[in-house]
Design an enzyme around this catalytic site. Structure first.
Site, PDB file in Angstrom:
ATOM      1  N   CYS A  45       0.948  -1.151  -0.039  1.00  0.00           N
ATOM      2  CA  CYS A  45       0.010   0.125  -0.179  1.00  0.00           C
ATOM      3  C   CYS A  45       0.754   1.228  -0.131  1.00  0.00           C
ATOM      4  CB  CYS A  45      -0.907  -0.012   1.235  1.00  0.00           C
ATOM      5  SG  CYS A  45      -1.956   1.563   1.366  1.00  0.00           S
ATOM      6  N   CYS A  62     -15.399  24.659  16.616  1.00  0.00           N
ATOM      7  CA  CYS A  62     -14.010  24.323  17.149  1.00  0.00           C
ATOM      8  C   CYS A  62     -13.461  25.358  17.494  1.00  0.00           C
ATOM      9  CB  CYS A  62     -13.490  23.736  16.075  1.00  0.00           C
ATOM     10  SG  CYS A  62     -14.176  22.148  15.418  1.00  0.00           S
ATOM     11  N   ARG A 122      -9.626  11.553  18.922  1.00  0.00           N
ATOM     12  CA  ARG A 122      -9.493  12.685  19.517  1.00  0.00           C
ATOM     13  C   ARG A 122     -10.739  13.680  19.100  1.00  0.00           C
ATOM     14  NH1 ARG A 122     -10.549  15.574  22.337  1.00  0.00           N
ATOM     15  NH2 ARG A 122      -9.235  16.756  23.882  1.00  0.00           N
ATOM     16  N   CYS A 142     -13.734  15.317  21.267  1.00  0.00           N
ATOM     17  CA  CYS A 142     -14.279  16.688  21.304  1.00  0.00           C
ATOM     18  C   CYS A 142     -15.548  16.822  20.856  1.00  0.00           C
ATOM     19  CB  CYS A 142     -13.280  17.484  20.335  1.00  0.00           C
ATOM     20  SG  CYS A 142     -12.588  19.063  20.714  1.00  0.00           S
ATOM     21  N   CYS A 199     -13.505  28.005  20.886  1.00  0.00           N
ATOM     22  CA  CYS A 199     -12.293  27.567  21.975  1.00  0.00           C
ATOM     23  C   CYS A 199     -11.013  27.880  21.440  1.00  0.00           C
ATOM     24  CB  CYS A 199     -12.698  26.181  22.750  1.00  0.00           C
ATOM     25  SG  CYS A 199     -14.235  26.390  23.791  1.00  0.00           S
ATOM     26  N   HIS A 200     -10.725  26.901  20.477  1.00  0.00           N
ATOM     27  CA  HIS A 200      -9.339  26.647  19.928  1.00  0.00           C
ATOM     28  C   HIS A 200      -8.772  27.947  19.332  1.00  0.00           C
ATOM     29  CE1 HIS A 200      -8.967  22.524  21.424  1.00  0.00           C
ATOM     30  NE2 HIS A 200     -10.163  22.158  20.981  1.00  0.00           N
ATOM     31  N   CYS A 220      -6.944   0.625   2.098  1.00  0.00           N
ATOM     32  CA  CYS A 220      -6.000  -0.429   1.494  1.00  0.00           C
ATOM     33  C   CYS A 220      -6.089  -1.915   2.302  1.00  0.00           C
ATOM     34  CB  CYS A 220      -4.467   0.056   1.823  1.00  0.00           C
ATOM     35  SG  CYS A 220      -3.631   1.221   0.992  1.00  0.00           S
TER      36      CYS A 220
END
Lengths: 191, 268
Positions: B78, B178, B222, B226, B181-182, B114
């Site tokens: 692959c 997102c 992750r 969130c 906050c970020h 793959c």
């Protein structure tokens, strides 16, 4: 003649619908690959959320008066008329991650270490007193923060149905009542 | 088999460590730096076992990488971004457009693709845990690598734009996005966790072993976490929103000259 006017009206409505769409056709298809539950949240964005997104959370001055007025109009009060309820119940709501989750951003809880994204609320009631004005302000900010701070990160607890008016009054009591743990016990992290 | 038993043993000890750590957090008067705490836990693992939990996932991924699928092929056949069999630095150029699948893919969706197109597995046969382990193995070849995500292909640009729109799109009962906050509160703290922006290197530590959860988290895990914490249902794994958001975040981090951490990372 009537038919033509009707067709024109339809076209106009279609154009309006298209003009107000945030995502393009291809993008909508891509969002849908994430599953129905996820896609619906984005497709059903509310007009006020859209406005905040579009202006990256800083609304132009000319939009503010109407925005604030619309947000204010959403605020409802407890049937009893009392803005301060049971501080013990309010504490359970304030300190619960799944409920109001206040401590994640605000410092001052005697139960959890608070974050610093929002202003510190340490000894909130001791510093501000319990006047009608401060009760009302506290209640209204919790009910709909966007009526005071347009597009802020704070949840609109009442306006979005996350808490009932009575539950908000309980949280107001937790913050304001001089007998409340919030005002009698030291905040986690204080010296 | 040995590695699984080893992991079970480690998990038990990890739990003890986590409980101890949590006790330290709640009893501590001054906020603990979560990064320092993670480094302390990491050191404890190294001294006690001589190996980190993330390395065991990577080891498992290596076995799966060289396992033959129904087609008789291994994942050596692959292309993971830099050509067949080239793993060194491949993770650092993803997500990118792949001509064979004619879509933009992150490492996780590429592994998933793959395993079907090269190895001949059916989607129902592909376990999420296996994809995570293989992802960890391949990502370990980009430990501390400089990020090189620069959208150029029209599909990459389109997905970058979708990622940016999702980033700013406030939605759900908590009115979250997102960015709220970020971007706006980058550098501040939600509970114990520091909030970072893409330009500060958000996303540089995944895949990582989170000692508090005693689980390995990939980038998709992750992002899912969130979404759950802001009350928006998490997207289905390998779907476009993950790839779009990853592309947006890592392209922004690339512009700021960021590098990955030691991969797999060890974190709270």
């Amino acid at each position: 003649m009537k038919k033509a006017a009707f067709a024109l009206l339809l076209l106009g409505l279609l154009a309006l619908a298209l003009a107000q769409r945030y995502f393009g056709d291809q993008e909508l298809e891509q969002i849908k690959t994430a599953g129905k539950a996820y896609a619906e949240v984005f497709i059903n964005q509310r007009p006020d959320q859209a406005l905040c997104s579009l202006h990256k959370n800083r609304l132009p001055a000319d939009l503010l008066p109407k925005f604030l007025e619309e947000q204010r109009a959403q605020i409802k009060y407890p049937q009893s008329g009392k803005l301060m309820g049971d501080w013990r119940k309010g504490g359970a709501i304030f300190n619960n991650l799944q409920r109001a989750n206040c401590f994640s951003c605000h410092y001052g809880s005697p139960v959890h270490l608070g974050g610093d994204v929002g202003p510190s609320l340490e000894k909130y009631g001791l510093k501000r007193g319990q006047s009608e004005a401060i009760q009302r302000y506290t209640y209204e900010v919790i009910y709909n923060a966007w009526a005071y701070f347009p597009c802020t990160v704070m949840y609109r607890f009442g306006a979005q149905g996350l808490l009932t008016p009575e539950e908000i009054a309980d949280v107001v009591a937790y913050l304001l009542d001089p007998e409340s743990d919030f005002n009698t016990k030291p905040a986690v992290g204080s010296r | 088999m040995r590695s699984y038993k080893h992991r079970l043993f480690l998990a038990g000890l990890a739990l003890l460590g986590v409980l101890g750590g949590l006790f330290a957090y709640t009893q501590q008067q001054k906020p603990l730096d979560p990064y320092e705490e993670a480094m302390r836990q990491r050191q404890m693992y190294l001294e006690t076992f001589g190996v980190l939990p993330g390395e065991l996932y990577a080891e498992e991924g290596k076995e799966l990488f060289f396992r033959k699928g129904p087609s008789g092929k291994t994942l050596e056949e692959c292309d993971f971004g830099l050509g067949k069999g080239k793993l060194q630095g491949a993770y650092a150029v993803l997500p990118k457009y792949f001509p064979d699948s004619r879509r933009v893919e992150d490492l996780e969706s590429r592994v998933y693709t793959c395993m079907q197109t090269v190895q001949g597995f059916k989607p129902a046969q592909i376990k999420r845990d296996e994809v995570k382990a293989i992802t960890t193995y391949i990502a370990s070849f980009s430990s501390k690598a400089k990020m090189q995500v620069v959208p150029k292909h029209p599909q990459e640009l389109a997905l970058y734009n979708l990622g940016r729109e999702l980033w700013y799109h406030r939605a759900g009962a908590r009115d979250m996005s997102c960015a709220v906050c970020h971007d706006q509160y980058a550098g501040q703290r939600v509970r114990l966790s520091p909030v970072r922006s893409p330009k500060q290197g958000l996303g540089s530590e995944w895949p990582a072993y989170r000692f508090e959860a005693d689980k390995l988290y990939t980038m998709e895990d992750r992002i899912a976490f969130c979404y759950e914490s802001i009350a928006i249902p998490a997207p289905a794994f390998y779907s476009e929103p993950y790839i779009a958001l990853t592309l947006y975040m890592l392209a922004e981090a690339t512009k700021a000259g960021k590098s990955f951490e030691e991969l797999p990372f060890f974190t709270r």
